[in-house]
Design a protein around this motif. Structure first.
Motif, PDB file in Angstrom:
ATOM      1  N   ALA A 163      -8.838  -0.211   4.549  1.00  0.00           N
ATOM      2  CA  ALA A 163      -9.964   0.315   4.059  1.00  0.00           C
ATOM      3  C   ALA A 163     -11.037  -0.488   3.923  1.00  0.00           C
ATOM      4  O   ALA A 163     -10.374  -1.789   3.384  1.00  0.00           O
ATOM      5  CB  ALA A 163      -9.559   1.545   3.070  1.00  0.00           C
ATOM      6  N   VAL A 207       7.864  -0.494   7.382  1.00  0.00           N
ATOM      7  CA  VAL A 207       7.663  -1.489   6.530  1.00  0.00           C
ATOM      8  C   VAL A 207       8.854  -1.554   5.447  1.00  0.00           C
ATOM      9  O   VAL A 207       9.545  -2.656   5.130  1.00  0.00           O
ATOM     10  CB  VAL A 207       6.410  -1.557   5.626  1.00  0.00           C
ATOM     11  CG1 VAL A 207       6.426  -0.261   4.567  1.00  0.00           C
ATOM     12  CG2 VAL A 207       6.055  -2.843   4.841  1.00  0.00           C
ATOM     13  N   THR A 259     -13.254  -2.869  -5.821  1.00  0.00           N
ATOM     14  CA  THR A 259     -13.096  -2.651  -7.292  1.00  0.00           C
ATOM     15  C   THR A 259     -12.020  -3.320  -7.960  1.00  0.00           C
ATOM     16  O   THR A 259     -11.569  -2.943  -9.014  1.00  0.00           O
ATOM     17  CB  THR A 259     -13.263  -1.086  -7.606  1.00  0.00           C
ATOM     18  OG1 THR A 259     -12.209  -0.463  -6.637  1.00  0.00           O
ATOM     19  CG2 THR A 259     -14.651  -0.566  -7.541  1.00  0.00           C
ATOM     20  N   ILE A 267      -0.458  -0.941   4.550  1.00  0.00           N
ATOM     21  CA  ILE A 267      -1.764  -0.987   4.145  1.00  0.00           C
ATOM     22  C   ILE A 267      -2.856  -0.591   5.337  1.00  0.00           C
ATOM     23  O   ILE A 267      -2.537  -1.421   6.288  1.00  0.00           O
ATOM     24  CB  ILE A 267      -2.326  -2.452   3.464  1.00  0.00           C
ATOM     25  CG1 ILE A 267      -1.491  -2.445   1.993  1.00  0.00           C
ATOM     26  CG2 ILE A 267      -3.873  -2.424   3.312  1.00  0.00           C
ATOM     27  CD1 ILE A 267      -1.818  -3.956   1.290  1.00  0.00           C
ATOM     28  N   GLY A 327       0.831  -1.300   0.134  1.00  0.00           N
ATOM     29  CA  GLY A 327      -0.025  -0.005  -0.052  1.00  0.00           C
ATOM     30  C   GLY A 327       1.084   1.172   0.049  1.00  0.00           C
ATOM     31  O   GLY A 327       1.942   1.128  -0.272  1.00  0.00           O
ATOM     32  N   THR A 331      -3.190  -1.902  -3.345  1.00  0.00           N
ATOM     33  CA  THR A 331      -4.173  -1.221  -2.979  1.00  0.00           C
ATOM     34  C   THR A 331      -4.515  -0.341  -3.937  1.00  0.00           C
ATOM     35  O   THR A 331      -3.677  -0.156  -5.017  1.00  0.00           O
ATOM     36  CB  THR A 331      -4.215  -0.366  -1.616  1.00  0.00           C
ATOM     37  OG1 THR A 331      -2.918   0.615  -1.975  1.00  0.00           O
ATOM     38  CG2 THR A 331      -3.949  -1.118  -0.518  1.00  0.00           C
ATOM     39  N   ARG A 332      -5.636   0.238  -4.131  1.00  0.00           N
ATOM     40  CA  ARG A 332      -6.312   1.232  -5.173  1.00  0.00           C
ATOM     41  C   ARG A 332      -5.515   2.490  -5.117  1.00  0.00           C
ATOM     42  O   ARG A 332      -5.138   2.861  -6.067  1.00  0.00           O
ATOM     43  CB  ARG A 332      -7.636   1.380  -5.033  1.00  0.00           C
ATOM     44  CG  ARG A 332      -8.108   2.378  -6.157  1.00  0.00           C
ATOM     45  CD  ARG A 332      -9.735   2.214  -6.347  1.00  0.00           C
ATOM     46  NE  ARG A 332     -10.146   3.510  -6.799  1.00  0.00           N
ATOM     47  CZ  ARG A 332     -11.421   3.654  -7.049  1.00  0.00           C
ATOM     48  NH1 ARG A 332     -12.384   2.720  -6.859  1.00  0.00           N
ATOM     49  NH2 ARG A 332     -11.856   4.713  -7.492  1.00  0.00           N
ATOM     50  N   GLY A 345      -9.337  -5.834  -3.887  1.00  0.00           N
ATOM     51  CA  GLY A 345     -10.644  -5.182  -3.266  1.00  0.00           C
ATOM     52  C   GLY A 345     -11.951  -5.038  -3.910  1.00  0.00           C
ATOM     53  O   GLY A 345     -12.209  -5.622  -4.879  1.00  0.00           O
TER      54      GLY A 345
END
Ligand SMILES: Cc1cc2nc3c(=O)[nH]c(=O)nc-3n(C[C@H](O)[C@H](O)[C@H](O)COP(=O)(O)OP(=O)(O)OC[C@H]3O[C@@H](n4cnc5c(N)ncnc54)[C@H](O)[C@@H]3O)c2cc1C
Length: 325
Positions: free
Chosen positions: A273, A309, A256, A270, A211, A238-239, A254
């Motif tokens: 969400a 991270v 979408t 991340i 993320g 992630t988006r 996710g």
């Protein structure tokens, strides 16, 4: 009427793990009902070469439907053939909730005039009902639904049902398609493959996902290194990351993006969400690395590492390499 049909999904002439997972889920229902699993394999000449693998993974009979009209996914012709076959005396049909399965399954249900349970992560059989769990409201809840309609139409989430090998070989029979597959109103003229060297997210047993906490695109090298150390891992994102162009959209997990249920999901930087959780919360083991101890991802993680991270990933990679040596 206790036999179950399974859609043996292929792509580019190759059998997909999604097809074996549909057989595995169909096996759960058939075993409880004392019936058989019959797989249906669509493709062009030569597709029957995959019948042996389907038999070895639990299909008692494999019906091969060969036609030039099945060069690409042909949802109209596939759903018509599946629905007609089910009408011939089956208790249900199982498909993967993959991109292809999502195109086919509702058409089958509509042709049969029955409801369907979609994106199912577990199922049990009691009496005449098939009780299924599946994530609902973008993964906020896990819903339990019992299908009493006969036949039942079920699509299963990729990764939720593990293909199991057995010693048996399934019988192989040919099946004629319903109607002319070349005359379908929906025609897929081309399938553009992404990076075929990469493991598919829906099929990988391990996913290392990154993320915005990785700070910049170049740091995804750390995610790729950990995936390479596992050897059987795919890289997800992630988006926030795919929107910023750090990773291709095909990597997005996710609401979408892709829906996955690997054995191990490592969430790196991340936040967690709800739209991201919708795609991965059914993973069997979730490990989260985040510098914020209150990040929502820790609420669903089995193991949490609070820290940077960028320093933790190289340590994990070395540890995995050592364990694999
Ligand atoms: C309609 C809609 C659909 C959506 N669909 C999707 C979807 O399919 N998939 C999806 O992922 N999102 C989706 N989103 C976006 C979603 O709401 C979030 O914005 C997105 O998931 C956040 O991505 P992120 O966790 O990478 O970034 P952030 O939310 O910015 O989180 C970054 C995290 O990294 C941590 N961090 C920062 N630095 C470090 C460090 N050095 N070490 C460790 N941790 C660190 C932070 O503490 C933070 O928790 C959708 C949104 C909408 C409105």
């Amino acid at each position: 009427m206790s036999n179950i049909l399974a859609f043996a999904e292929t792509r580019g002439g190759e059998l997909r793990r999604a097809g074996l997972e549909a057989v595995a889920a169909a096996r759960v229902i058939a075993d409880a009902k004392g019936g058989q699993v019959h797989a249906v394999l669509f493709g062009t000449a030569g597709i029957s070469k995959h019948a042996a693998a389907l038999g070895a993974h639990g299909a008692d009979v494999v019906f091969v439907v060969e036609h030039a009209g099945f060069t690409h996914n042909n949802p109209e012709a596939v759903s018509a053939t599946l629905a007609d076959k089910v009408k011939g005396g089956y208790a249900g049909v199982v498909l993967a909730a993959s991109a292809t399965g999502k195109d086919v399954a509702p058409r089958v249900a509509a042709k049969l005039g029955v409801p369907m349970a979609s994106d199912v992560t577990s199922l049990t059989v009691s009496g005449n009902g098939i009780t299924c769990t599946h994530p609902g409201y973008t993964g906020k809840v896990i819903q339990t639904v019992t299908l009493t309609a006969n036949p039942a139409v079920v699509s299963v989430r990729p990764g939720a049902f593990l293909p199991k090998e057995n010693a048996k070989a399934g019988a192989v029979e040919t099946l004629a398609p319903s109607g002319d597959p070349s005359a379908s109103r929906v025609k897929v003229t081309e399938t553009a493959a992404g990076n075929t060297a990469k493991l598919d997210l829906g099929e990988a047993p391990v996913i290392i996902s990154g993320g915005r906490g990785l700070k910049e695109a170049a740091n995804f090298k750390l995610v790729e290194d950990l995936a390479a150390a596992f050897g059987n891992a795919a890289v997800g994102a992630t988006r926030a990351v795919t929107d910023d162009g750090w990773r291709p959209h095909s990597d997005q997990i996710g609401q979408t993006g892709r829906l996955v249920s690997p054995d191990l999901y490592v969430a790196c930087g991340i936040s967690g969400a709800i739209q991201h959780l919708a795609g991965m919360r059914t993973s069997k083991t979730i490990v989260a690395i985040n510098k914020d101890k209150d990040a929502p991802i820790f609420k669903i993680a089995d193991y949490g590492i609070v820290g940077d991270v960028l320093t933790i990933l190289p340590v994990l990679t070395e540890a995995v390499k050592k364990a694999k040596a």
